[in-house]
Structures are given as C-alpha cells and as structure tokens.
Design an enzyme around this catalytic site. Structure first.
Site, short mmCIF file in Angstrom:
data_model
loop_
_atom_site.label_atom_id
_atom_site.label_comp_id
_atom_site.label_asym_id
_atom_site.label_seq_id
_atom_site.Cartn_x
_atom_site.Cartn_y
_atom_site.Cartn_z
N GLY A 1 28.02 -26.52 -28.45
CA GLY A 1 26.88 -27.09 -27.73
C GLY A 1 27.27 -28.26 -26.84
O GLY A 1 28.32 -28.86 -27.01
N GLY B 1 32.90 -28.88 -32.08
CA GLY B 1 32.30 -29.24 -33.35
C GLY B 1 32.91 -28.46 -34.51
O GLY B 1 34.04 -27.97 -34.41
N GLU B 2 32.16 -28.32 -35.56
CA GLU B 2 32.73 -27.73 -36.76
C GLU B 2 33.24 -26.32 -36.55
O GLU B 2 34.35 -25.98 -36.97
CB GLU B 2 31.66 -27.73 -37.87
CG GLU B 2 32.17 -28.35 -39.14
CD GLU B 2 31.64 -27.60 -40.35
OE1 GLU B 2 30.60 -26.92 -40.23
OE2 GLU B 2 32.26 -27.69 -41.42
N ASP C 1 25.77 -34.79 -33.69
CA ASP C 1 25.19 -34.96 -35.02
C ASP C 1 25.98 -35.91 -35.92
O ASP C 1 25.49 -36.30 -36.98
CB ASP C 1 25.07 -33.60 -35.72
CG ASP C 1 24.04 -32.72 -35.04
OD1 ASP C 1 23.03 -33.26 -34.57
OD2 ASP C 1 24.25 -31.50 -34.98
N ARG D 1 0.23 -37.18 -33.82
CA ARG D 1 0.75 -36.34 -32.75
C ARG D 1 2.25 -36.14 -32.90
O ARG D 1 2.97 -37.10 -33.17
CB ARG D 1 0.51 -37.02 -31.39
CG ARG D 1 -0.91 -37.09 -30.95
CD ARG D 1 -1.36 -35.75 -30.39
NE ARG D 1 -2.77 -35.78 -30.04
CZ ARG D 1 -3.78 -35.66 -30.89
NH1 ARG D 1 -3.54 -35.48 -32.19
NH2 ARG D 1 -5.03 -35.70 -30.47
N HIS E 1 16.37 -30.98 -26.30
CA HIS E 1 17.69 -30.99 -25.66
C HIS E 1 17.97 -32.22 -24.83
O HIS E 1 19.11 -32.43 -24.41
CB HIS E 1 17.85 -29.73 -24.81
CG HIS E 1 18.01 -28.50 -25.63
ND1 HIS E 1 16.93 -27.81 -26.13
CD2 HIS E 1 19.11 -27.88 -26.11
CE1 HIS E 1 17.35 -26.77 -26.83
NE2 HIS E 1 18.66 -26.79 -26.84
N GLN F 1 18.33 -34.96 -25.84
CA GLN F 1 19.28 -35.75 -26.60
C GLN F 1 20.74 -35.35 -26.40
O GLN F 1 21.64 -36.08 -26.78
CB GLN F 1 18.98 -35.62 -28.11
CG GLN F 1 17.66 -36.21 -28.51
CD GLN F 1 17.17 -35.67 -29.85
OE1 GLN F 1 17.54 -36.17 -30.90
NE2 GLN F 1 16.35 -34.64 -29.81
#
Lengths: 341, 341, 341, 341
Positions: free
Chosen positions: C10, C102-103, C127, C266, C272, C274
């Site tokens: 990602g 990543g992983e 993350d 609310r 995304h 982020q």
C-alpha cells in the site's frame, strides 16, 4: 448603545472572528456595550446572555467554532416570540441585534426585522450559497480542507492505480465541489445543480487509462445525483436499524464505477472535517470586515440588512433580497472547471 | 492556432496552474498547439521554446515556481525587438502570445501589443497591486504564509512578554501587511501608503501592557517608512562590505521600539518564504480561471487585454488601463484593520 | 555494483525519499548503478526496470506515492520464481536487491533471501506494526493527518454539542488510533488490541456532559471491535449489491452511541487521506536514513536483514526476526493515553 | 499530594500539553491537588501560584506557549532561596515540584534537588540538545516549520536561479539544521559542531550548476561558523546604534557566496517562528507522556530525576546525568545527511 450578538446554525470557521470584530469596533470606537446570546436564538428567547468585552474575545480570532454556542431554531416558539417582539427586545434591553448565520438564521432575522426588531445580519455558510454576496466566510476554509485531502489522495490513487471518489459538502449548491475539484485537480466533478451520467465518468476514466494515466479522482457534492434512469443507487431504503441504508452518493458512485470499470474504486467521505477548525486567512479577513461593517450599519441605523461582499467592497443588502433564493453554480463556472478534467 | 505562453518576473504561486489551464483549454477544446517560451521574454527574443501538451503540464497544478523559468527583462534588447515585431512573431510562428507576469511584464506586453503582436496578458503578483483586477493569484498564498507565521509568533511573544515586529513583503503597496495583519491579529500594521509614527506604536504597546496583555505583534510591510522626523533609522548608509547597512524597516523598528519601550522587541523577516511553494486552493482556482479566459479571449480575438477578476466574474480589461497606476490600500480598508488593534 | 530497488504494498508517505536516498548514496559515494523495478515484485518477476540516476530522483523527496509504482504480490508466481532464484537475479543482473515494503513485502524478501538472493529490506507501513523497529516512516504522517482532522472536528463537536466518532486506519494494530487520539485530545480510544464495551464510552460521555463539557470525540481504529456480547453491529451481512453492509466500526459505533445516549453522534471515516501526500519532516528523515543504511549494508554484505530504528540509531536486524509477529500496542501505552480522556 | 508545576526558559511547543497531562493524571487518577507557579522560578520564589484543575487545562493541548508564563532565572536570588529550601517548600506547601524546562531550568532543578526539594524534571528544548533523552518535545515542531519553509524556498530559488541560505535555530547544537536540512532537501548543511569552509559550498553550487541544476539551498544553524581563516565575516563589530552589526551567519554567508559565485544569493532568517504555535502530533504525544511519567515518578518517590525518551520507552534519568554535557550532532549523523547533498 447596547448591541446583542448571536450565532446560529451549523459550525463555520470565522464565527469567532465576526464576534471579536463586532466587540472591538463597538466597544473601542463607539463605547457601546455588547452582549452575546447563548446557543443562538434559544438564548435570545430565554434572555440568556453574557457581556462581551475586549477580554472576552481575546485570543479567539483563529479558533474554530463559536464561543457563544449554537442551536437549531425552534420554529414555533420563535414565531410566537416574533408576535411579541417588543417584549423580546425589552427582556434583554438591546438596541440592535446582529445575528450571524446561514439561510435559516437570516430568514429568522428577517422575521424579527419585519416584527420591528432592529437587526443587521451577517451571512455565514461554508456552502457559499447565499445570494447577494460574492462569498461567505467559512467557504474558503472548507475548500482548503477538501483540496488538501485531494492532494493527498492523488498520490495514493496513482500508486494503487485506483479511482477515488471524494464526497464533499454541499447539499443544494455545489460550490465546494466546484472549487475544491478545480483546486485539487479532480478529473470529474458532480454537482447538485447538474445531474450526472455515470457513463460519462466511465468514459473519462477509460480515456485516461488509455492515455497512460492509471488513476482518476472524482469530486462529488453530497447533494449530487445521477440523471434519471442512469444508475440504480438504492436511495430511500431503510435497514434493520432504522437508518437509511443509502450510504451517500460518494459511496454509491464508487461501487457503481468499480462495477462498470472492473477496476478498484474507493469512496472517501470528508464530512465534518470541512466545517471545523482554524479559518484560513481569507476567511478571517472577510469575517472581521463583516463584523466591522455590521457595527457601522447599526450606528447608521440601516436595519433590515445584512453585510455582503461585492467585489472588494462590503455593502449592505436587504435581508429580503438575500434569502429568497439559493445561489447555485452557474453553467459557465462548470464549463471552466470541465476544461481541465 | 498556435499559442505561445511565457512567465516573467518574480516567483508567484499559481504560475504553473495558469500554464496548465491554458494548455488544457487550448488543446482539448480547440485543438490548438501550445508552445512555452523559456525564461520569460528572453526565450521569446531568442526563439527558445518547447511544445506544451497535456503530458507536459501533468502534475504541476499544486507546484510552486514555473516550469517555464523566468528572467528579468533586458529592456534595451526588448525595445529593439518590438521595433521588429513581425519578425519576432514569425521566428516562433505563433498566432497569439499569453505573457503571465506583474507590472513590468504587462507593460512589456502592452509594448508588444502596440507593436502589433496579438497579446492576451495574465496578471500575476503576490503584492495584489495591479489595478483593474480585484485580486491576483499568489496574494492569497503569501497572506496565508504570513498569517501562519504570526499565529506561531503570538504564543512566543506572549510567553516571553515581548514585542515582535514581523516584516512582510510589499514594497509599494501594503496589501500583504494589511490582510495578514488582520488575519494574524496584529496589534499594529505599517503600510507604505501611510507613514507611521513610532510614538503611536509605543503608545499602543504601553496601553496593552497596562491592560494586562504583556505582548504585542506589529506587522510591517517592507516598504513602510516612518513619517518625516519621527525616527532616525540609518537608511542609505553603506558598510565596509559595500552592502547597505540598513537592515530593513522591520529590524530598524524593532530596535527603535526596544529603545523607547525598555522592553524586548524582536524582528522577524519572513522574506522569500512568502512567494514560493504550493498555492492555496483560492490561488489555484483563480489561476486556472485566468488561463481558461485567456484562451477564450485569444479565440475571440480580443487582443491587447488582460484577464481580471471583477466580483465573481473574470473579465477582459485593456492592458493600458491595468498598468498605468498601482493599486494601493485605500484609507477605509486601513480603518477596518485598525479597529481590532 | 548494480543495486535493484522496488516498492511494494500500500501507499506510504516516504517511499520516494528512500528511493532517492538509495540512489544518492550508491551513485555518488560508491559509483554504483541503481535500477528500479516497476510495480513492485511484478517488475522483478517480469524483468521490467529502468535505470535510476540522480536526475531520475530529483525533486521527489517531498512527494507522496512512489515513482516506481506498486502492486499486490502474486503469491504463486512469486513462490515459483523463488525456486529459480538464480535465474531471477541473472535476468536483471543485479548484485543486491532493496525491497521497500510492509509485512507481506518483507516476508517475500525473506523468501528471496532464503532462496539465495542478496537482499536488504526496508520496512514501510503507516501502521507502525512491524516488530524490531521503533518506528516506521509513513506513520508520523498518518498520525499528523488524523490529528489535524480531530483538531477541526472538536470545534464542530463543541458548537453542535455532539459526539464525534473518528475512524482511523489500523486493522490489526492500533498505533495510529493511540497516537492521534492522544495528540488530538480524544476522550475515548478504541484499539484492535483491546475489545471495547460501548457502555464505558456511554459512561464517559455522560460524565463529560455532567461536568458541563457538551461534546466528546472518540477515536476508533478500523480494526477495533466490541467485546463479545456488548453490542450488535451487524458485521458480516451482505446487501443486494454484493457489498458487505457493515459500514465499518466507526459508523456502527456512532449509531450505537446515538441510540444509547439520545444525543447526536456522527461518524467521520478518514480513510485513504491518511496514506497519501507529502510526508512529514520526521518521515522524510527516517526514510532518508533507511535508504542510506540499506546501501551501507549492501556494501558490507549484510544480506538477509532489514533497516530498523533503535533509539536514535539505525541498525540492521534479521528479516526473520522482523516478520514473525506483529508489533501491537502494549497495555502500558494505552494506560498513558487513558489518563487524559 | 500537592504537586507544583512550572515552566521556565524559552518558548517551546508542547509545554501546555505537559501541564495538561500532569493535571489529568494527578487529579483524576491519584486525587492530587496541582498548583501552577507563574512565570517560572520567579513564581516559586514569590509564592505566586494558582490551582490547576481539569477545567484550567481544558483546550490547551494544541496551543503553543505556556498558560503559566515563563521568565529568565534570577541566578543570585535563586541561589539564595536554595539555601533556605525548606522555607521555599513551606511557603507554597507542595509535596513535589515538576519544573519543565531546558538546560538552565534543569540545572536549577538539580540545585533544588540537592537542597532537599522533591523534584521531578521534564526536559524541554526545541534544540534537542539535552543528553540522556533521545528526543525532546518542541524539536519536531521546529524541524517541521523549517522544512516547510525550505519546501517553499526551493521553488523560488529554482525559478530565480538563485542560491538561498536559510538560517535556522541552534546556537550550540545543529540538530534542527541537520534534520530540517535533510527533510527540506538542502544541498549544504552548516552546523556549530563542524566549522565549514565556504569554498566547499562554492564548489557544491558550481557542480550543481554544471549539472544543469540552476539553484541551491543551504541550511545553516545560527551557531555555525566558518573554519579559521576561510572567511572574513565581521563578527564582533559594533555599529553606531550600539547593536552588533554582524547580522548573523546566514546573512554573512549569503553575501560571501554571492561575492564568490557571482550569482544571486539570498539569506532567509526563520527566527522565532520556529519556537511558537501549535505543536506537531509527535510533540503532543511526547509531552503528554512526559507529564504522565513525571506524576508516576512523584508517586514512586523517584526524586532528583527527569523524564527521558529511550527508544519507545519513557524512563527516569538522574538530573545530574542530563545536564553535565550538551548532546551534539555526531559525525555519523552528518555523514548520512551529506550523501544527499
């Protein structure tokens, strides 16, 4: 003089800047007394207010929200109070009232004015949809937040080779979608003023992919909707929890595009982030000017009006004129945006 | 058609957005060819240019600077070239020229136009001092940068119980100082249009301290200056390195206030940070609209004009009208700002 | 040497900063040749790559996304290629491979390493859930975006007297929720590591209202979930469009709180936003350091490792150690956050 | 217990976050009473303080400055008070003191501790130069501000074909210059720890121009200085106003480079903008953790220590250890930065 101020309706960056400006001009220049009604018109009806001096408004220029609070209009109670306007004024003993708010607030202001209350309104809406003023404060901040989000989403869309559908605020008018779409470089913009055909968006995306651009960003106003018969999007269904299951046009459109394109499409719903927080410099300046001119109008006795930006000037326009119809995006503004899709 | 574009003069956020918009409208809608002259008028005189297609302007909307480069006008060479305008046009073979720039650039554009070159100008200046247009792009970004700086300086001024003098850009017109001063909540604003008396600033600071506010922020345009006889600030002296030892009005004023007040006063010179980097959403939209309307004017044959914002509309105004005098801050705009000091 | 670089998984702010740093160190200091595989491991398997020199990485430090593209791992094809690792290396002729990811990416890197490919990994995830490194780049940017959103939402929550539920990223680890919740001043934080009871949140909100604070903000990781039996939230249902009708825990929790509290609640789903856009200074520095140290490790022949931040140092740790378990939020970090609810 | 808090020394983003965190943990968890001394140690010596409850610290997390004020240490008076420490404690009746500050503040804290006052310090400096802790809050914000400025300056430097010299804070340690230089993509970094030779910078710029990169940005710590004999920069001269005429190393270096290169070089002095305003998320989290751990240490009776970040943990370290030497930039950190020039 004793001037009452109140803020009503949804949150909008710049409310505190207006309050501060009213207090500074009134207290420092005219030696007025200023009182702030709490929680919008509710405070006016209840006679709940507090004095506002220079210290009370110190440090609030750049803060979002409103130090006076806000609330929804209780229409029946308000209408009843208008029938007894004299008593309303006497209860709090003000010589002029400056309500700051959107269409609902200004319509109420007009009712008060018609009932004999000396009122000078200040228009406020992030949606920029009030007639008679070139711009409202809060709008620039909302557009800025949405634009920054689109700047971020573009890099992600590109590296994931995805379509992103960004839903921004604007139920009846598409100004935020128009300007943030232009500023954020969206490849498609959907406005409430202009029903869209998903097939056009599909075509645009496919042409981009054919040109080697492997992503697209589409900016959709929450009030946008497809042209009749172009898309089944489940509006109106109710789920088991009693909530409407229609998740908003952004989500519905992303699903639809994914289905038609066979490519990943993701919705991003910006929501309330657009209407809170620190106002931009533009909005602080406009809000400060509106506050200043409202006090001037009070002292000139020009009641029944609201402040309005016209070119570079702040003018007074009749409340009646301002609230009769919504200012929507005209076709030629859309044509400008369309050319950079 | 074949349309030439160039950018000249100092850096200004939004230049790339204009270029992109010109290319999109011209290429996609009209099927035009667009060429970009390099390094401003120098590229025009030398016949140095490159083709600009959709790919060439991809991804530049949010980028500061200009992909075409810029340079100072070589006046003599330019004047000579104007005498032979026909040749100039033939060398690069364009049907219309869109120069994007400030007062100098537009004056040159007018000379070209008078010499028979088909020109549509686009005004550009962070200083907002071009007549005939309500705003120029770049200005909103500059005001935003200066405002953010003042937001930060206020907390420091307060905790150090200091006076901060912030010098912002604006040699001949004080628009940036006016609007960033208002938005940043400055307690004093000094403009080129209005010689200041340091004694007034001393009085304001002392009154603030007497009210328990133990700090002050003063926003000064680089072109501001004291009224005759009110302050000796050493302008014009040359030091041993051949540099002028006058360090700018911000620094001079901070020294002067420290001396008179017996309190710490510190200058902060924002400098070039104000004219670079990502444009705000407002500036991107305005720049995009200007580019669009420039192409429309080219196709309507409305040469000798420049784009201008009037209220919410983009209009064409004669270059002659735009460059004859500077748009300075009028007294009533200063009065609005003054009320919240 | 000839060093291959690729980015997989990602989007994550800082990827381009790593690529740039690898190229600068390798080319300038060691005179290496660097090649970039396109679209992650897909480019490696296909032998699709391009040379990366100083010009190729000019101006990318502050840009989000990845100039090399990314894609999902095709597991079977990848496993097959590992069986023939020698051929894989020869096809593109590299002496060392630097996969950034990543992983999943690092697990694949470990497979390559086990198969004999000289690999130095660089961990990447917004993350922050990779073991063996104190932090990963991208995380600080994600936390910053979420915090800014909460800053904005607070003023709106306050003026509307509302509960806001902000859903942030984090499927298996709650680091973003923890740190943005702390930084944004959330009054409740829900993490995947710690099933929540809606009754606790209801109690917190009611206590706040009783103290006169008429709003609350709750920060929820997308992977957070209620403790068994505490809340019916409809997970797993499929709607008529074939999409899961569960709208995410943020939305479900907002509905639940509104129902139980009888007050407006609310949801805001940041999504995304982020993971795209300009990295923070922190992430640019960390990414640049990781790139530098990866090249050093390559030249020291320390293969089978990845870069890791340990205190203020960048160290090499075995890939095997890094990918065996997820780094989740420990109980004592949650206790720190809890105290300022 | 009754815990006293004070903030001393220069402004630093995150001070309010520490105060808030101390109050929340102490009041909510332990039922302590917290008092805040006004204007740093001056308030302690004078017995000037106010109670701090949850309401007193509401809404301050994201605000720069310090709600308690600050002041310079009056050394003699302070030393005299230390001789009578018992009386000092009795005057305000506190059981523990939490001073938040930089090296001077912590040295004073150590004197108090040696005199028998129960003290737990919290380190604070934007310069990141306190030993024994990996990072201090305020630093990340300062680096962020400087980096954003460099992002903006680059586009301007490029379009003007200029050299920009950006002076950032850091009198004795170059951490801000190092990290903002790396994050902002500076082409040269000058630190106090490492005297520079202007000839090296000239060479770097000339090589860049030779490669077709027509601009450069150099990041200089205010405490940086040329190696002996490499540059005459007029330090120490006094002008007619009694001010030192040396305008700072940034300005001096810009002049020198312009002279040697024959190209435009411009200084930008960022100044106090770096130490005010809203803290970044990183700094808010670290400040909040420091406050929490200070209260824990108080309740464990671990006096004479300060909080410190070690890896991902907050630990207690002896004040004595923390203040004996400055943490400067080691050679290997500079080497990492150098590689991307």
């Amino acid at each position: 003089m004793r001037i009452g101020v109140l803020t009503a309706g949804g949150d909008c960056p710049g409310l505190n800047a207006v309050i501060r400006s009213v207090v500074h001009r009134a207290v420092t220049h005219y030696g007025d007394e200023v009182i702030g009604f709490e929680d919008g018109y509710a405070g006016l009806l209840d006679g709940r207010y507090r004095p506002l001096d220079l210290n009370a408004v110190s440090g609030i220029l750049a803060r979002g929200g409103t130090i006076l609070g806000s609330s929804r209009l209780e229409r029946d109670r308000f209408a009843a109070a208008c029938d007894n306007a004299k008593e309303l004024v006497e209860k709090s003993g003000f010589d002029a009232l400056v309500p700051i708010g959107g269409e609902g607030t200004l319509t109420a202001a007009r009712m008060l004015s018609d009932a004999g209350v000396p009122v000078v309104g200040v228009p406020k809406t992030i949606d920029n949809d009030i007639s008679s003023t070139d711009r409202t404060f809060g709008f620039d901040t909302a557009v800025g937040v949405a634009t920054e989000a689109m700047d971020r989403l573009k890099t992600t869309a590109e590296s994931h080779q995805r379509v992103m559908v960004v839903e921004v605020m604007g139920r009846h008018a598409g100004w935020i979608a128009l300007e943030s779409g232009m500023a954020g470089g969206a490849h498609g913009i959907c406005l409430p003023e202009r029903p869209f055909d998903p097939a056009d968006l599909v075509k645009m995306v496919e042409e981009r992919f054919a040109r080697g651009k492997k992503f697209a960003v589409i900016c959709v106003a929450e009030g946008a909707h497809p042209a009749d018969g172009t898309m089944d999007y489940g509006k109106g269904e109710i789920d088991q929890f009693g909530h409407e299951r229609f998740q908003g046009i952004g989500t519905a459109l992303a699903y639809e595009l994914e289905r038609r394109l066979g490519k990943e499409a993701r919705p991003v719903i910006l929501g309330h982030v657009q209407r809170g927080g620190t106002p931009t410099a533009y909005d602080r300046v406009l809000a400060t000017r509106f506050g200043w001119h409202a006090v001037e109008a009070v002292h000139r006795g020009e009641f029944g009006n609201m402040t309005a930006l016209r070119g570079t000037d702040v003018k007074m326009v009749p409340l009646a004129e301002a609230v009769t119809r919504l200012k929507t995006v005209p076709a030629d503004r859309f044509r400008e945006a369309e050319s950079v899709f």
